[in-house]
Scaffold this active site. Structure first.
Site, mmCIF file in Angstrom:
data_model
loop_
_atom_site.group_PDB
_atom_site.id
_atom_site.type_symbol
_atom_site.label_atom_id
_atom_site.label_comp_id
_atom_site.label_asym_id
_atom_site.label_seq_id
_atom_site.Cartn_x
_atom_site.Cartn_y
_atom_site.Cartn_z
ATOM 1 N N ASP A 12 -10.079 80.042 -83.742
ATOM 2 C CA ASP A 12 -10.696 78.795 -84.166
ATOM 3 C C ASP A 12 -12.170 78.842 -83.796
ATOM 4 O OD1 ASP A 12 -10.713 76.096 -85.136
ATOM 5 O OD2 ASP A 12 -10.714 75.399 -83.073
ATOM 6 N N ASP A 14 -14.698 75.575 -83.531
ATOM 7 C CA ASP A 14 -15.164 74.490 -82.667
ATOM 8 C C ASP A 14 -14.222 74.313 -81.484
ATOM 9 O OD1 ASP A 14 -17.302 72.434 -82.492
ATOM 10 O OD2 ASP A 14 -15.588 71.088 -82.335
#
Length: 270
Positions: A12, A14
């Site tokens: 991922d 953020d």
């Protein structure tokens, strides 16, 4: 327990590599380790606002250099799904460049007249007129697709309503639930694996959220790593009915493990 060598890394963005445009310590070193190791990897995001080129530019401003072909968004996954479901179809789209460009690139026509789908993506400028049109098109038979189920997103001033919130509004008005493509739907993970021609059992998914990253990685058959630098607090991990394979303080803890086919020094406090 899965002890197959690790050939592929998914992560991922953020909360793992950046907070908005502020880099998290170790992020650039991790990306450099991936690139120098020769391992296949993709950066995944549920954000459908930006194209991979946009996201590459944003990451560069944070000091993280990632080729745009190494970025996989919920918009790209949505376009891929619709291409497989109904090639050459049409859609009424609420969203920004990320989703409109992705759909255009797979040959979709964007129209307000009898579309096959209503596609809801992320945007900072939801309009009442556009939402009303989407509701009427769904009532008329258009199939309802949404890029991701996130109900809110971060901003410097606090939370912003996101795709899931607007989808709930449309669902309340139409009685129709959307099919969400992004995490935690493991479909997004499968599409990323297919893009790399990778196998789930030799892949690790890194994320900061138990309810999206870890859940979708688990359901796609991958090993998972939760970092403590994002949404899920360490004291919340045990509240879930499933656990990540490993828990680490931050992405910096994984830099030295990237080149190893079978990392033997994971931090595992959970």
């Amino acid at each position: 327990m899965n002890d197959r060598p690790i050939e592929t890394w998914l992560t991922d963005m953020d909360g793992v590599l950046v907070h908005e445009e502020t880099p998290i310590a170790g992020a650039q070193e991790f990306v450099e380790a991936l690139q120098s190791s020769g391992r296949e990897f993709l950066l995944l995001t549920n954000n459908s606002i930006y194209t991979p080129r946009d996201l590459r530019a944003r990451l560069l401003r944070s000091g993280i250099d990632v080729p745009e072909e190494r970025i996989w968004t919920s918009a790209l996954a949505t376009a891929q799904f619709l291409l497989e479901q109904r090639p050459g179809g049409s859609a009424y789209v609420i969203g920004e460049a990320g989703i409109t460009t992705a759909l255009h690139d797979v040959g979709y026509v964007m129209t307000e007249r009898d579309p096959d789908y209503v596609v809801l993506g992320e945007t900072r400028t939801y309009s009442f007129e556009a939402i009303t049109r989407a509701i009427r098109l769904i009532e008329a038979g258009a199939r309802f697709i949404a890029t991701n189920p996130d109900v809110s997103g971060p901003s410097p001033d606090g939370s912003l309503p996101a795709t899931g919130s607007v989808a709930a509004l449309i669902s309340a008005a139409t009685g129709k639930q959307p099919y969400f493509i992004g995490k935690p739907n493991p479909l997004m993970m499968r599409s990323a694996l297919n893009r790399l021609e990778a196998h789930s059992e030799s892949t690790v998914m890194i994320g900061d959220r138990m309810d999206t990253d870890i859940k979708s990685g688990l359901e796609a058959g991958m090993r998972t790593v939760l970092v403590k630098t994002g949404s899920t607090r360490p004291d919340q991990v045990g509240d879930w009915p499933y656990l990540p394979t490993h828990v680490v303080d931050s992405i910096a803890d994984l830099v030295g493990l990237v080149g190893e086919l079978a990392p033997g020094t994971w931090a595992t406090e959970s």
